[in-house]
Design a protein around this motif. Structure first.
Motif, mmCIF file in Angstrom:
data_model
loop_
_atom_site.group_PDB
_atom_site.id
_atom_site.type_symbol
_atom_site.label_atom_id
_atom_site.label_comp_id
_atom_site.label_asym_id
_atom_site.label_seq_id
_atom_site.Cartn_x
_atom_site.Cartn_y
_atom_site.Cartn_z
ATOM 1 N N GLU A 150 19.184 -0.720 49.008
ATOM 2 C CA GLU A 150 18.796 0.696 49.077
ATOM 3 C C GLU A 150 20.042 1.590 49.076
ATOM 4 O OE1 GLU A 150 15.890 2.180 49.012
ATOM 5 O OE2 GLU A 150 14.587 0.415 49.036
ATOM 6 N N LEU A 151 21.070 1.190 49.809
ATOM 7 C CA LEU A 151 22.310 1.968 49.861
ATOM 8 C C LEU A 151 23.041 1.928 48.526
ATOM 9 C CD1 LEU A 151 23.480 0.972 53.444
ATOM 10 C CD2 LEU A 151 22.779 3.261 52.694
ATOM 11 N N PHE A 152 23.021 0.789 47.853
ATOM 12 C CA PHE A 152 23.589 0.715 46.507
ATOM 13 C C PHE A 152 22.880 1.708 45.582
ATOM 14 C CE2 PHE A 152 24.972 -4.032 46.899
ATOM 15 C CZ PHE A 152 26.175 -3.637 47.480
ATOM 16 N N GLY A 155 23.978 5.229 45.744
ATOM 17 C CA GLY A 155 25.311 5.567 45.243
ATOM 18 C C GLY A 155 26.461 4.986 46.031
ATOM 19 N N ALA A 156 26.170 4.203 47.065
ATOM 20 C CA ALA A 156 27.248 3.597 47.838
ATOM 21 C C ALA A 156 27.762 2.341 47.133
ATOM 22 C CB ALA A 156 26.755 3.235 49.235
ATOM 23 N N GLY A 157 29.001 1.966 47.450
ATOM 24 C CA GLY A 157 29.545 0.710 46.954
ATOM 25 C C GLY A 157 30.177 0.752 45.585
ATOM 26 N N ALA A 158 30.510 1.943 45.078
ATOM 27 C CA ALA A 158 31.159 2.055 43.768
ATOM 28 C C ALA A 158 32.655 2.246 43.959
ATOM 29 C CB ALA A 158 30.575 3.222 42.980
ATOM 30 N N TYR A 162 33.803 -0.767 39.238
ATOM 31 C CA TYR A 162 32.934 -1.749 39.875
ATOM 32 C C TYR A 162 31.852 -1.048 40.702
ATOM 33 C CZ TYR A 162 36.638 -5.008 38.617
ATOM 34 O OH TYR A 162 37.550 -5.749 37.916
ATOM 35 N N GLU A 163 30.667 -1.648 40.715
ATOM 36 C CA GLU A 163 29.552 -1.148 41.505
ATOM 37 C C GLU A 163 29.057 -2.249 42.445
ATOM 38 O OE1 GLU A 163 26.600 0.286 38.820
ATOM 39 O OE2 GLU A 163 27.808 2.003 38.158
ATOM 40 N N ASN A 164 28.177 -1.862 43.368
ATOM 41 C CA ASN A 164 27.572 -2.812 44.319
ATOM 42 C C ASN A 164 28.629 -3.583 45.113
ATOM 43 O OD1 ASN A 164 25.325 -1.874 43.014
ATOM 44 N ND2 ASN A 164 24.469 -3.863 42.526
ATOM 45 N N ILE A 202 31.771 1.784 50.832
ATOM 46 C CA ILE A 202 32.376 3.097 50.644
ATOM 47 C C ILE A 202 31.470 3.954 49.781
ATOM 48 C CG2 ILE A 202 34.726 2.195 50.881
ATOM 49 C CD1 ILE A 202 35.009 2.627 47.826
ATOM 50 N N PHE A 203 31.687 5.280 49.828
ATOM 51 C CA PHE A 203 30.905 6.212 49.017
ATOM 52 C C PHE A 203 31.673 7.530 48.901
ATOM 53 C CE2 PHE A 203 29.591 6.797 53.404
ATOM 54 C CZ PHE A 203 29.577 8.174 53.562
ATOM 55 N N PRO A 204 31.431 8.304 47.845
ATOM 56 C CA PRO A 204 32.076 9.613 47.721
ATOM 57 C C PRO A 204 31.487 10.586 48.734
ATOM 58 C CG PRO A 204 30.563 9.265 45.901
ATOM 59 C CD PRO A 204 30.616 7.978 46.661
ATOM 60 N N SER A 205 32.324 11.465 49.270
ATOM 61 C CA SER A 205 31.905 12.324 50.383
ATOM 62 C C SER A 205 30.708 13.204 50.044
ATOM 63 C CB SER A 205 33.080 13.198 50.837
ATOM 64 O OG SER A 205 33.571 13.978 49.762
ATOM 65 N N HIS A 206 30.559 13.595 48.778
ATOM 66 C CA HIS A 206 29.442 14.500 48.452
ATOM 67 C C HIS A 206 28.081 13.810 48.566
ATOM 68 C CE1 HIS A 206 30.056 12.667 44.390
ATOM 69 N NE2 HIS A 206 28.746 12.837 44.289
ATOM 70 N N LEU A 207 28.070 12.483 48.698
ATOM 71 C CA LEU A 207 26.802 11.759 48.837
ATOM 72 C C LEU A 207 26.447 11.448 50.289
ATOM 73 C CD1 LEU A 207 26.937 9.117 45.928
ATOM 74 C CD2 LEU A 207 25.660 11.270 45.998
ATOM 75 N N GLU A 208 27.211 11.976 51.243
ATOM 76 C CA GLU A 208 27.022 11.564 52.640
ATOM 77 C C GLU A 208 25.599 11.794 53.146
ATOM 78 O OE1 GLU A 208 28.891 12.297 57.104
ATOM 79 O OE2 GLU A 208 30.105 12.670 55.335
#
Length: 364
Positions: A150-152, A155-158, A162-164, A202-208
């Motif tokens: 669900e977190l992937f 948008g998390a984990g990029a 690389y993703e996930n 990890i994730f970009p701050s705008h997706l918090e």
């Protein structure tokens, strides 16, 4: 469709949180709930551009530069900014500015410059810091895969190409629910031990906010244990300027002619030529003198930007050639980029590139 729907898609493409702190981006004028009639795309929102929007029945202007940059204390038609704003308000026209949010995008202003020049192997010249965050949470082993997936999806984990990406550490968690708790594991008043795994992404701050909403929705516990920290790592896909390579090296004079033709510049001011071939090129649309040292350290043969002052040219120090192609000229293709993006989302609405020439600089 209302204007807010267009804004939603623009901010998914270029989140406003990625703009520079000094900037003024987003909806500057107008009612986001107004029904959309058409979109006019421009580099600058001048009074003449607002008039063009009126004539073409466009009630949303998507502008690169913000017409309102610093605060307005009154609206009395005393300058070109106030006249444009008043005309837009009188005619129910919304103005949206994207500016440095698009500057910082990996497919933004500087990628357009690179594409126009035919540069390959491009990368961000000044990757942004302080915009990568790390989530640490603890999940029951039986629910771990679902929560991570669900977190992937959120948008998390990029990381770069690389993703996930995630990290998992298995262990044992403990908790004692009180009488007001509604535990999904264990019972009130009894110490409970649960096989859990620590999950790091990890994730970009705008997706918090989206990441946290997803975490709370997917996690089985009533109270979710988590922490978020901001990392010092550079975001390789977000930042100012780009650097790339020409497919075939050019002589300096040939490359200057290529620049002038590509940007249709009235003239190009440049530092001393170094009598060597040009292969690696750094670019930064708009005012870019602050990036000269970065371009030098990156090994660029040329640095293309605008608004260089007299003493800026000394900073070349025979390490590269600085080329000032003009502010408007360096950002002129931004309209094409915005039109390309919006046309993918709103093909049924009028999407018009403004004909009004907004370059305030003329050449004799």
């Amino acid at each position: 469709m209302v204007i807010a729907e267009v804004i939603k898609h623009l901010e998914e493409f270029t989140p406003l949180s990625t703009a520079e702190d000094f900037d003024n981006v987003g909806l500057l004028v107008g009612n986001p709930q107004s029904e959309l009639t058409g979109i006019l795309i421009t580099l600058d929102t001048l009074e003449e551009v607002v008039e063009e929007a009126i004539q073409k029945n466009c009630n949303l202007i998507v502008s690169f530069h913000p017409i309102i940059f610093s605060g307005l204390k009154n609206l009395i038609s005393k300058d070109y900014v106030q006249r444009a704003v008043i005309k837009a308000i009188k005619n129910d026209i919304a103005i949206y500015a994207i500016h440095t949010a698009l500057d910082n995008h990996r497919l933004g202003v500087n990628k357009m410059i690179c594409d126009k020049l035919g540069l390959k192997n491009t990368r961000i010249l000044i990757p942004k810091k302080g915009v990568i965050k790390k989530l640490t949470t603890y999940v029951p082993l039986n629910d771990f895969e679902q929560v991570r997936e669900e977190l992937f999806s959120a948008g998390a984990g990029a990381i770069g190409n690389y993703e996930n990406c995630s990290f998992k550490i298995e262990g044992e968690g403990s908790f004692l629910p009180n009488e007001d708790a509604n535990p999904t594991k264990g019972s009130r008043g009894e110490l409970h031990l649960e096989k859990e795994a620590q999950l790091n992404l990890i994730f970009p701050s705008h997706l918090e906010s989206k990441i946290l909403k997803t975490l709370f929705k997917s996690h089985p516990y009533e109270e979710v244990a988590y922490e978020i920290v901001t990392l010092d790592n550079e975001h390789q896909a977000q930042g100012l300027g780009m650097i790339g390579e020409l497919e075939n090296a050019m002589e300096e004079g040939e490359f200057l002619s290529h620049l002038k033709n590509t940007f249709n510049s009235g003239c190009i001011r440049h530092s001393e030529l170094l009598e060597k071939s040009v292969k690696k090129v750094a670019v930064l649309g708009g005012s870019g003198s602050f990036a000269i040292e970065k371009a030098k350290k990156a090994g660029a043969d040329f640095f293309i930007t605008a608004d260089l002052k007299y003493h800026d040219f000394y900073k070349a120090e025979k390490m590269l050639v600085l080329a000032d192609v003009g502010h408007y000229e360096s950002e002129q293709y931004t309209k094409e980029l915005l039109h390309w993006f919006l046309s993918k989302k709103f093909s049924n609405f009028a999407l018009i590139l403004a004909n009004t020439k907004t370059n305030p600089i003329k050449y004799y």
